[in-house]
Design a protein around this motif. Structure first.
Motif, short mmCIF file in Angstrom:
data_model
loop_
_atom_site.label_atom_id
_atom_site.label_comp_id
_atom_site.label_asym_id
_atom_site.label_seq_id
_atom_site.Cartn_x
_atom_site.Cartn_y
_atom_site.Cartn_z
N GLY A 1 12.16 11.85 28.19
CA GLY A 1 12.92 13.09 28.10
C GLY A 1 13.36 13.66 29.43
O GLY A 1 14.38 14.35 29.51
N SER B 1 14.02 20.98 23.29
CA SER B 1 13.01 19.96 23.52
C SER B 1 11.82 20.13 22.58
O SER B 1 11.28 19.13 22.08
CB SER B 1 12.53 20.00 24.98
N GLN C 1 6.86 10.91 25.58
CA GLN C 1 7.84 11.99 25.40
C GLN C 1 8.32 12.52 26.74
O GLN C 1 9.51 12.82 26.91
CB GLN C 1 7.22 13.12 24.57
N TYR D 1 16.98 15.95 30.72
CA TYR D 1 16.88 17.33 31.14
C TYR D 1 17.28 17.50 32.61
O TYR D 1 17.86 18.52 32.98
CB TYR D 1 15.46 17.85 30.91
N LEU E 1 16.89 24.72 26.75
CA LEU E 1 16.27 23.40 26.75
C LEU E 1 14.85 23.45 26.21
O LEU E 1 14.38 22.46 25.62
CB LEU E 1 16.28 22.82 28.17
N SER E 2 14.14 24.55 26.41
CA SER E 2 12.79 24.68 25.85
C SER E 2 12.83 24.62 24.33
O SER E 2 12.03 23.92 23.70
CB SER E 2 12.15 25.99 26.31
N VAL F 1 6.78 20.05 26.66
CA VAL F 1 7.87 20.95 27.00
C VAL F 1 7.64 21.55 28.39
O VAL F 1 8.56 21.59 29.23
CB VAL F 1 8.01 22.06 25.95
N SER G 1 3.45 18.78 21.71
CA SER G 1 4.75 19.42 21.97
C SER G 1 4.68 20.43 23.12
O SER G 1 5.54 20.42 24.01
CB SER G 1 5.25 20.11 20.70
N TRP H 1 12.94 18.67 19.25
CA TRP H 1 13.02 17.21 19.28
C TRP H 1 11.64 16.57 19.30
O TRP H 1 11.38 15.63 18.56
CB TRP H 1 13.83 16.75 20.49
#
Length: 282
Positions: free
Chosen positions: A156, A209, A152, A160, A205-206, A88, A84, A212
């Motif tokens: 993603g 994301s 990811q 974004y 968004l951080s 990110v 993760s 998610w």
């Protein structure tokens, strides 16, 4: 026009009804969470003797130890963070640079690229499971965390970019023109002007994301096979199979799995609300 004597009473009644209904909905939404938390501290004997929905008659932290060590939650949580956090950072860095170029400069086929990025996010992920699995095997990264990180990031970054494009495009062009007059280049404009102004969007968004990616299960079971490399969501399914009827251990594992995302949400909750309007200004 003067208010009638019943107007204040009607207003207070409406306000009271609103708060009552909102409070009832909030209590109804929080009840399952409270039940999981209480269950995670109860012993198996207490639940077996009195039932899952009974008033707790015991308190124990052993459930968390079982889920953490015997259930494999410790390694699974480490795997989730390994996936993760870099995802990110990398995906937002790439998206910010791409959105800056697309929003501040007249690039050829700019709208086409944006539509392609948006269209890629509209594809159902289920139709891509087999191609992604086969591609990771051909590249020699199947059953490795780097495969999950790549998936990811790849799926993603388009979303974004689209969101940050709308935010950066709303920044007044006069700010950029003043920087150009002062001799600033594209990198200086991006790093010293646009990026600081986009901090609210990046913070929102951080948090989104991270939530998610951390909670994702579909791509994890697509490109990973070994239990030792599974993230927390897949490990939680394994925990349910290992402790079939031990709801106290399963509840403890669920609390462990939810803790990081809850912490991130509490830290960035203002930006979650602000993030609902990101990209709305054209």
């Amino acid at each position: 026009m003067a208010l009638t004597p019943t107007a204040p009473l009607r207003k207070r009644a409406t306000t009271a009804a609103f708060h009552l209904s909102a409070g009832s909905l909030a209590a109804l939404w929080l009840f399952p969470i409270a039940l999981v938390l209480v269950t995670s501290f109860r012993t198996f004997d207490d639940i077996a003797a009195n039932g899952l929905g009974s008033w707790p008659r015991s308190f124990s932290l052993d459930n968390y130890g079982q889920a953490w060590v015997d259930g494999g939650q410790q390694q699974a949580l480490i795997n989730s963070l390994i996936v993760s956090v870099p995802c990110v950072l990398v995906v937002l860095a790439l998206a910010a640079m791409a959105a800056f170029a697309l929003s501040r400069y007249e690039l050829p086929f700019r709208r086409t690229m944006l539509l392609l990025m948006l269209g890629g996010n509209l594809l159902p992920p289920q139709i891509l499971l087999i191609p992604v699995s086969k591609l990771s095997e051909m590249m020699g990264i199947y059953d490795k965390l780097i495969a999950l990180i790549g998936v990811q990031i790849g799926f993603g970054v388009g979303f974004y970019v689209f969101v940050l494009y709308g935010f950066m495009r709303a920044i007044p062009v006069e700010i950029q023109q003043a920087a150009v007059v002062d001799g600033a280049g594209p990198w200086q404009i991006f790093w010293r002007i646009i990026l600081p102004l986009a901090k609210p969007a990046l913070a929102a968004l951080s948090a989104l994301s991270f939530t998610w990616i951390f909670n994702d299960l579909l791509w994890a079971i697509t490109v990973l096979r070994s239990d030792s490399k599974m993230p927390i969501t897949a490990a939680l399914i394994g925990l349910q199979g290992q402790y079939v009827s031990m709801w106290n251990v399963i509840a403890a594992g669920s609390v462990i799995a939810a803790a990081p995302t809850v912490a991130v949400f509490l830290r960035f909750q203002r930006h979650f609300v602000a993030g609902l309007n990101l990209g709305a200004v054209k």
